[in-house]
Design a protein around this motif. Structure first.
Motif, short mmCIF file in Angstrom:
data_model
loop_
_atom_site.label_atom_id
_atom_site.label_comp_id
_atom_site.label_asym_id
_atom_site.label_seq_id
_atom_site.Cartn_x
_atom_site.Cartn_y
_atom_site.Cartn_z
N THR A 9 0.84 -1.22 0.00
CA THR A 9 0.00 0.00 0.00
C THR A 9 0.87 1.26 0.00
O THR A 9 0.62 2.22 -0.76
CB THR A 9 -0.92 -0.02 1.23
N LEU A 10 1.88 1.28 0.85
CA LEU A 10 2.78 2.45 0.90
C LEU A 10 3.51 2.66 -0.41
O LEU A 10 3.62 3.79 -0.92
CB LEU A 10 3.77 2.29 2.05
N ALA A 11 3.96 1.55 -1.03
CA ALA A 11 4.68 1.66 -2.31
C ALA A 11 3.77 2.17 -3.40
O ALA A 11 4.16 3.03 -4.22
CB ALA A 11 5.27 0.29 -2.67
N VAL A 12 2.55 1.67 -3.45
CA VAL A 12 1.63 2.10 -4.49
C VAL A 12 1.27 3.58 -4.31
O VAL A 12 1.20 4.35 -5.29
CB VAL A 12 0.36 1.21 -4.46
N VAL A 13 1.03 3.97 -3.05
CA VAL A 13 0.71 5.39 -2.82
C VAL A 13 1.88 6.27 -3.22
O VAL A 13 1.70 7.34 -3.85
CB VAL A 13 0.33 5.59 -1.34
N MET A 14 3.09 5.85 -2.90
CA MET A 14 4.28 6.64 -3.28
C MET A 14 4.40 6.74 -4.80
O MET A 14 4.69 7.81 -5.36
CB MET A 14 5.53 6.03 -2.67
N MET A 15 4.18 5.60 -5.51
CA MET A 15 4.33 5.62 -6.96
C MET A 15 3.17 6.33 -7.63
O MET A 15 3.33 6.99 -8.65
CB MET A 15 4.43 4.19 -7.50
N TRP A 16 1.99 6.18 -7.07
CA TRP A 16 0.80 6.73 -7.72
C TRP A 16 0.68 8.24 -7.50
O TRP A 16 0.39 9.00 -8.40
CB TRP A 16 -0.43 6.00 -7.19
N LEU A 17 0.89 8.64 -6.26
CA LEU A 17 0.77 10.06 -5.95
C LEU A 17 2.10 10.82 -6.05
O LEU A 17 2.11 12.05 -5.97
CB LEU A 17 0.19 10.23 -4.53
N GLY A 18 3.19 10.09 -6.17
CA GLY A 18 4.49 10.77 -6.21
C GLY A 18 4.64 11.69 -7.40
O GLY A 18 5.34 12.71 -7.32
N ALA A 19 3.99 11.35 -8.49
CA ALA A 19 4.11 12.20 -9.68
C ALA A 19 3.22 13.43 -9.60
O ALA A 19 3.47 14.42 -10.28
CB ALA A 19 3.75 11.38 -10.92
N ALA A 20 2.18 13.36 -8.77
CA ALA A 20 1.24 14.48 -8.70
C ALA A 20 1.52 15.40 -7.51
O ALA A 20 1.29 16.61 -7.59
CB ALA A 20 -0.19 13.97 -8.63
N VAL A 21 1.98 14.85 -6.41
CA VAL A 21 2.24 15.64 -5.20
C VAL A 21 3.66 15.35 -4.75
O VAL A 21 4.27 14.35 -5.16
CB VAL A 21 1.23 15.28 -4.09
N TRP A 23 6.69 13.94 -2.66
CA TRP A 23 6.76 12.60 -2.06
C TRP A 23 6.50 12.59 -0.56
O TRP A 23 5.98 11.59 -0.04
CB TRP A 23 8.11 11.94 -2.39
N PRO A 24 6.84 13.69 0.20
CA PRO A 24 6.46 13.65 1.62
C PRO A 24 4.96 13.54 1.83
O PRO A 24 4.47 12.85 2.74
CB PRO A 24 7.02 14.96 2.17
N VAL A 25 4.22 14.23 0.95
CA VAL A 25 2.77 14.15 1.06
C VAL A 25 2.28 12.74 0.77
O VAL A 25 1.42 12.17 1.45
CB VAL A 25 2.10 15.17 0.13
N ALA A 26 2.83 12.14 -0.28
CA ALA A 26 2.46 10.75 -0.61
C ALA A 26 2.85 9.81 0.51
O ALA A 26 2.11 8.86 0.84
CB ALA A 26 3.14 10.34 -1.92
N LEU A 27 4.00 10.06 1.14
CA LEU A 27 4.42 9.21 2.26
C LEU A 27 3.46 9.34 3.43
O LEU A 27 3.09 8.33 4.07
CB LEU A 27 5.85 9.59 2.68
N LEU A 31 1.40 6.28 4.92
CA LEU A 31 1.52 5.93 6.34
C LEU A 31 0.22 6.13 7.09
O LEU A 31 -0.08 5.41 8.05
CB LEU A 31 2.64 6.77 6.97
N GLY A 32 -0.59 7.11 6.64
CA GLY A 32 -1.89 7.30 7.29
C GLY A 32 -2.81 6.11 7.08
O GLY A 32 -3.50 5.66 8.01
N ILE A 33 -2.82 5.64 5.84
CA ILE A 33 -3.67 4.47 5.58
C ILE A 33 -3.19 3.27 6.38
O ILE A 33 -3.96 2.59 7.08
CB ILE A 33 -3.69 4.16 4.06
N ASP A 34 -1.86 3.00 6.28
CA ASP A 34 -1.33 1.84 7.00
C ASP A 34 -1.42 2.02 8.51
O ASP A 34 -1.73 1.08 9.26
CB ASP A 34 0.13 1.61 6.59
#
Length: 273
Positions: A9-21, A23-27, A31-34
């Motif tokens: 889940t963390l990896a997908v969020v980082m890869m999916w949202l990393g391009a739009a926001v 990376w700290p925000v994606a992290l 981490l919030g979901i997990d």
């Protein structure tokens, strides 16, 4: 499985949202979901250890699991490469949650060693009783079979003895019939018909050794004349209304202590009736 689901889940969020926001925000999102999922899971485990249960906590935990699964499914559908592989692992969060549920149910039904020992003792006792009952039933069946065999054999022996007795009796009756039908039988029987046919040769008796005394109960009753016999028969016959039959009259005649041959008694009945 929970750890793998959190990492995915963390990896997908980082890869999916990393391009739009950034990376700290994606992290933080990952981490919030997990973290929410792990927090609800820990709290639910704590309640289970205390023998308690909270439906809202369980619902929130399943909600975080569905969010994680939704993130993985959305990433698999939008990925340009290896979409099938990402879709294949998208079920891991829900599977991990389901396994935690199964584990909780198992803990609710877990028993102590003493209880398990007691249960094994009860089961062994039940098996022993069943085995003893089966052995008793088999023994009873064998005993009953032996008894029936003995009774059948005894019955067969009795039947054979009865058959031999009947055969011997039949031969004896045949011999007696042949003797009765013989030429010299009539003259031989006249010695024992004195009381039935007056005037013939008196009956003979067996020799008696030593002094004898007359038995009053066996002394012969005085012979009735035809007139006396007719009077007695008529009185007994007319003692009731309607008049008695010959059979009833004969029974009452004998019961009164009178003595007469059947031939004379029937002749008197015919004369008075």
């Amino acid at each position: 499985m929970t750890a793998v689901s959190m990492v995915l889940t963390l990896a997908v969020v980082m890869m999916w949202l990393g391009a739009a926001v950034p990376w700290p925000v994606a992290l933080v999102v990952g981490l919030g979901i997990d973290g929410g999922w792990l927090a609800t899971l820990a709290y639910e485990r704590r309640l289970a250890a205390q023998g308690d249960h909270s439906t809202p906590v369980t619902a929130v935990g399943w909600g975080f699991g569905l969010v994680a699964t939704g993130v993985l499914v959305a990433h698999a559908l939008t990925a340009e490469e290896n979409a099938g592989a990402w879709l294949a692992v998208a079920w891991l969060p829900l599977a991990a949650k389901a396994l935690w549920l199964v584990h909780g149910l198992w803990e609710r039904t877990a028993l102590t060693a003493h209880a398990l020992k007691t249960i094994r003792g009860i089961q062994q006792e039940a098996r022993d009783e069943a085995a003893v009952s089966r052995a008793r039933l088999r023994a009873d069946a064998v005993t009953e079979e032996t008894r029936l065999t003995a009774v059948t054999q005894a019955g067969a022996r009795v039947a054979r003895v009865q058959a031999r007795t009947a055969q011997a009796l039949s031969k004896a009756w045949s011999t007696l019939e042949a003797a009765r039908e013989g030429e010299d039988t009539g003259s031989a029987l006249t010695c024992v018909t004195g009381r039935v046919t007056p005037g013939v040769t008196p009956s003979w008796g067996l020799p008696v050794w030593g002094p004898t005394a007359a038995v009053p109960a066996l002394d012969a009753a005085p012979v009735l004349t035809d007139g006396e016999l007719d009077r007695l028969v008529d009185e007994i016959r007319r003692s009731e209304t309607p008049a008695l039959s010959y059979r009833e009259m004969s029974l009452r005649f004998r019961a009164a202590g009178h003595s007469a041959s059947e031939t004379r008694l029937r002749a008197a009945w015919k004369r008075v009736a």
